[in-house]
Design a protein around this motif. Structure first.
Motif, PDB file in Angstrom:
ATOM      1  N   ALA A 270       0.864  -1.185   0.000  1.00 57.96           N
ATOM      2  CA  ALA A 270       0.000   0.000   0.000  1.00 57.96           C
ATOM      3  C   ALA A 270       0.899   1.233   0.000  1.00 57.96           C
ATOM      4  N   PRO A 271       1.597   1.496  -1.114  1.00 55.97           N
ATOM      5  CA  PRO A 271       2.603   2.561  -1.141  1.00 55.97           C
ATOM      6  C   PRO A 271       2.051   3.950  -0.816  1.00 55.97           C
ATOM      7  N   ARG A 272       0.794   4.221  -1.164  1.00 55.23           N
ATOM      8  CA  ARG A 272       0.231   5.532  -0.826  1.00 55.23           C
ATOM      9  C   ARG A 272       0.087   5.693   0.684  1.00 55.23           C
ATOM     10  N   VAL A 273      -0.295   4.609   1.338  1.00 53.83           N
ATOM     11  CA  VAL A 273      -0.377   4.642   2.802  1.00 53.83           C
ATOM     12  C   VAL A 273       1.003   4.883   3.393  1.00 53.83           C
ATOM     13  N   ALA A 274       2.007   4.186   2.863  1.00 57.94           N
ATOM     14  CA  ALA A 274       3.373   4.334   3.370  1.00 57.94           C
ATOM     15  C   ALA A 274       3.868   5.771   3.216  1.00 57.94           C
ATOM     16  N   GLU A 275       3.615   6.374   2.054  1.00 60.91           N
ATOM     17  CA  GLU A 275       4.096   7.736   1.828  1.00 60.91           C
ATOM     18  C   GLU A 275       3.384   8.742   2.726  1.00 60.91           C
ATOM     19  N   ARG A 276       2.100   8.546   2.931  1.00 61.18           N
ATOM     20  CA  ARG A 276       1.373   9.453   3.838  1.00 61.18           C
ATOM     21  C   ARG A 276       1.879   9.287   5.270  1.00 61.18           C
ATOM     22  N   LEU A 277       2.214   8.069   5.648  1.00 62.51           N
ATOM     23  CA  LEU A 277       2.750   7.820   6.983  1.00 62.51           C
ATOM     24  C   LEU A 277       4.104   8.505   7.154  1.00 62.51           C
ATOM     25  N   TYR A 278       4.979   8.355   6.158  1.00 61.23           N
ATOM     26  CA  TYR A 278       6.271   9.047   6.194  1.00 61.23           C
ATOM     27  C   TYR A 278       6.064  10.559   6.305  1.00 61.23           C
ATOM     28  N   ALA A 279       5.128  11.078   5.521  1.00 59.37           N
ATOM     29  CA  ALA A 279       4.907  12.528   5.495  1.00 59.37           C
ATOM     30  C   ALA A 279       4.453  13.046   6.858  1.00 59.37           C
ATOM     31  N   GLU A 280       3.542  12.298   7.512  1.00 61.07           N
ATOM     32  CA  GLU A 280       3.082  12.743   8.831  1.00 61.07           C
ATOM     33  C   GLU A 280       4.224  12.719   9.835  1.00 61.07           C
ATOM     34  N   ILE A 281       5.006  11.659   9.826  1.00 60.55           N
ATOM     35  CA  ILE A 281       6.112  11.551  10.787  1.00 60.55           C
ATOM     36  C   ILE A 281       7.130  12.669  10.565  1.00 60.55           C
ATOM     37  N   ASP A 282       7.437  12.976   9.301  1.00 64.98           N
ATOM     38  CA  ASP A 282       8.373  14.060   9.011  1.00 64.98           C
ATOM     39  C   ASP A 282       7.819  15.397   9.499  1.00 64.98           C
ATOM     40  N   HIS A 283       6.530  15.617   9.266  1.00 65.62           N
ATOM     41  CA  HIS A 283       5.924  16.905   9.625  1.00 65.62           C
ATOM     42  C   HIS A 283       5.850  17.085  11.140  1.00 65.62           C
ATOM     43  N   VAL A 284       5.456  16.030  11.843  1.00 62.21           N
ATOM     44  CA  VAL A 284       5.224  16.134  13.285  1.00 62.21           C
ATOM     45  C   VAL A 284       6.531  16.088  14.069  1.00 62.21           C
ATOM     46  N   ILE A 285       7.426  15.202  13.680  1.00 64.73           N
ATOM     47  CA  ILE A 285       8.628  14.957  14.482  1.00 64.73           C
ATOM     48  C   ILE A 285       9.812  15.777  14.004  1.00 64.73           C
ATOM     49  N   GLY A 286       9.891  16.007  12.680  1.00 65.22           N
ATOM     50  CA  GLY A 286      11.038  16.739  12.150  1.00 65.22           C
ATOM     51  C   GLY A 286      12.305  15.927  12.268  1.00 65.22           C
ATOM     52  N   ALA A 287      13.386  16.569  12.645  1.00 65.42           N
ATOM     53  CA  ALA A 287      14.681  15.898  12.687  1.00 65.42           C
ATOM     54  C   ALA A 287      15.024  15.354  14.066  1.00 65.42           C
ATOM     55  N   GLY A 288      14.215  15.652  15.055  1.00 66.62           N
ATOM     56  CA  GLY A 288      14.552  15.255  16.412  1.00 66.62           C
ATOM     57  C   GLY A 288      13.964  13.921  16.810  1.00 66.62           C
ATOM     58  N   PRO A 289      14.177  13.507  18.054  1.00 65.69           N
ATOM     59  CA  PRO A 289      13.616  12.252  18.558  1.00 65.69           C
ATOM     60  C   PRO A 289      12.120  12.386  18.833  1.00 65.69           C
ATOM     61  N   VAL A 290      11.448  11.256  18.920  1.00 63.59           N
ATOM     62  CA  VAL A 290      10.024  11.240  19.231  1.00 63.59           C
ATOM     63  C   VAL A 290       9.852  11.567  20.715  1.00 63.59           C
TER      64      VAL A 290
END
Length: 446
Positions: A270-290
């Motif tokens: 489900a590549p669209r799901v994977a890309e949306r998941l990556y996008a949310e994690i990048d937006h919310v977390i940025g470069a730092g730790p969770v």
């Protein structure tokens, strides 16, 4: 359904057969002939609610069902028991797993998970294939064992416990496929099962006894249990502490790493799901730790995990035994009859989830989505025996997924969804192998 039809199919592919029967029956209560036994299969959410909640006293787990016989030989009389033993354990453990308390452990788990994921950096740089199930076992054990035992158990020792649990869960398969065979008749897997239980006791009992002598003031589960008192003011017995610890460690570690093992083939398909998941994690977390403050904004991540639990619930089968005569879904149930619930089958019924019931689609759990029956999705059971570790699983799973995907891209050796393997929990029929690529991304400005 007569034994000549059901039994060969169940032996060949138990999980697929349960889904097929659920769809064929439209969710009606169905009696299936298995030769020496004829259990009723319960799929419809309304009927599941009757068994697990409204009429739970009529449908106890029962020590004479194949799954619970084996479980009791591992965990004894604790939180997975019935009656007074369960009441005592629930009273003690309940406060330890409340949402407010577990939420305070986020930073502890996040640090343990991040440290464990650090170990994958070298393998990613070399392009070395990994067995993600084995790696998740290591990552989960580092976080969960910290919650339960603080620094009383090393990671290497924790992995020995996980390895023993793996033997226990898989060695139960012959008895699950032949539920009417009495326990006193030897079966393949029995010797491995008992040896693995002894291994866990050999590890945990000395640690437990040391904690009883010196409980300390830590907020880990073992230290808290060692300080606990009964309503009469007595310490908990060593046996109760042992049974409760083994139960909760088994449930929390098993659910986490087994469920998350299915995530990667699901995302690969489900590549669209994977890309949306990556996008949310990048937006919310940025470069730092969770961190704990990120959790409210990881909405899509939680949707992905809810959908993963729908298609791949660790507890795929829940046997019960009718204590008295009853009527369930319009069908008369005689006292002493086995009743089998299957979250795996209910979660895949087209009558509940539509023609795409077996498609991985997190949008089913989007905020504001059309409400469904509460027992259409019950990966953690229900009623008074609903799993105490549910919130702990979700926190840990979000931490693992967000930490992992913030650092790596993954590439499966085989992108096909694995088949299922008969065991006490829902396991892939083969290892899920992948290579990792280190991500390079810029900090996200927020």
């Amino acid at each position: 359904m007569p034994a000549r039809q059901a039994l060969p199919r169940l032996i060949r592919d138990a999980h697929r057969t349960l889904v097929d029967i659920a769809n064929w029956s439209g969710g009606d209560v169905v009696r299936v002939g298995l030769g020496v036994s004829s259990p009723y299969l319960v799929f419809r959410p309304e009927d599941v609610q009757q068994v697990l909640q409204e009429k739970a006293a009529i449908y106890p787990r029962g020590d004479d069902t194949a799954l619970w016989r084996s479980v009791r030989r591992l965990v004894g009389d604790g939180i997975l028991a019935e009656g007074d033993s369960w009441e005592a354990s629930r009273r003690t453990l309940g406060p330890l797993f409340r949402t407010t308390r577990v939420s305070t452990l986020v930073d502890t788990m996040a640090h343990a998970i991040a440290t464990s994921v650090d170990g994958l950096e070298v393998l990613a740089a070399r392009g070395t294939p990994i067995d993600i199930g084995a790696e998740l076992s290591r990552i989960v054990s580092s976080a969960i064992m910290r919650v339960f035992f603080a620094d009383r158990i090393s990671i290497d020792t924790a992995l020995r416990i996980m390895a023993a649990q793996e033997v226990i869960v898989t060695s139960m398969a012959p008895r699950l496929l032949a539920p009417a065979v009495p326990w006193w008749i030897p079966m393949p897997g029995d010797r491995r099962f008992h040896k693995a239980v002894r291994t866990i006791d050999d590890i945990l009992l000395p640690v437990l006894r040391a904690a009883i002598e010196r409980p300390g003031d830590g907020d880990d589960v073992l230290s808290t249990l060692a300080r606990a008192r009964t309503p009469e003011g007595h310490r908990l017995s060593e046996q109760q502490m042992r049974d409760d610890l083994v139960s909760m460690v088994a449930v929390t570690t098993e659910t986490s790493y087994v469920v998350l093992t299915w995530l990667w083939p699901a995302l690969a398909n489900a590549p669209r799901v994977a890309e949306r998941l990556y996008a949310e994690i990048d937006h919310v977390i940025g470069a730092g730790p969770v961190r704990a403050e990120h959790f409210p904004d990881l909405t899509y991540t939680r949707m992905v995990l809810d959908e993963l639990l729908r298609l791949y619930p660790a507890g795929w089968i829940l046997p019960r035994r009718a204590a008295t005569e009853d009527v369930l879904g319009g069908v008369k149930i005689a006292a002493g009859t086995n009743v089998i619930l299957s979250p795996y089958a209910t979660h895949r019924m087209s009558a509940l989830w539509g023609p795409t019931a077996e498609t991985f689609d997190p949008e089913r759990f989007a905020p504001g989505h059309e409400p469904r029956h509460r027992y259409a999705h019950y990966p953690f059971g229900g009623g008074k025996h609903r799993c105490l570790g549910e919130h702990l699983f979700m926190l840990e799973a979000v931490l693992i997924v967000a930490t992992f995907l913030s650092r790596f891209r993954f590439h499966l050796t085989d992108t096909a969804i694995p088949g299922t393997r008969v065991a006490a929990s829902l396991r892939p029929s083969r290892p899920v192998e992948m290579t990792l690529t280190r991500r390079t991304k810029h900090p996200v400005l927020r």
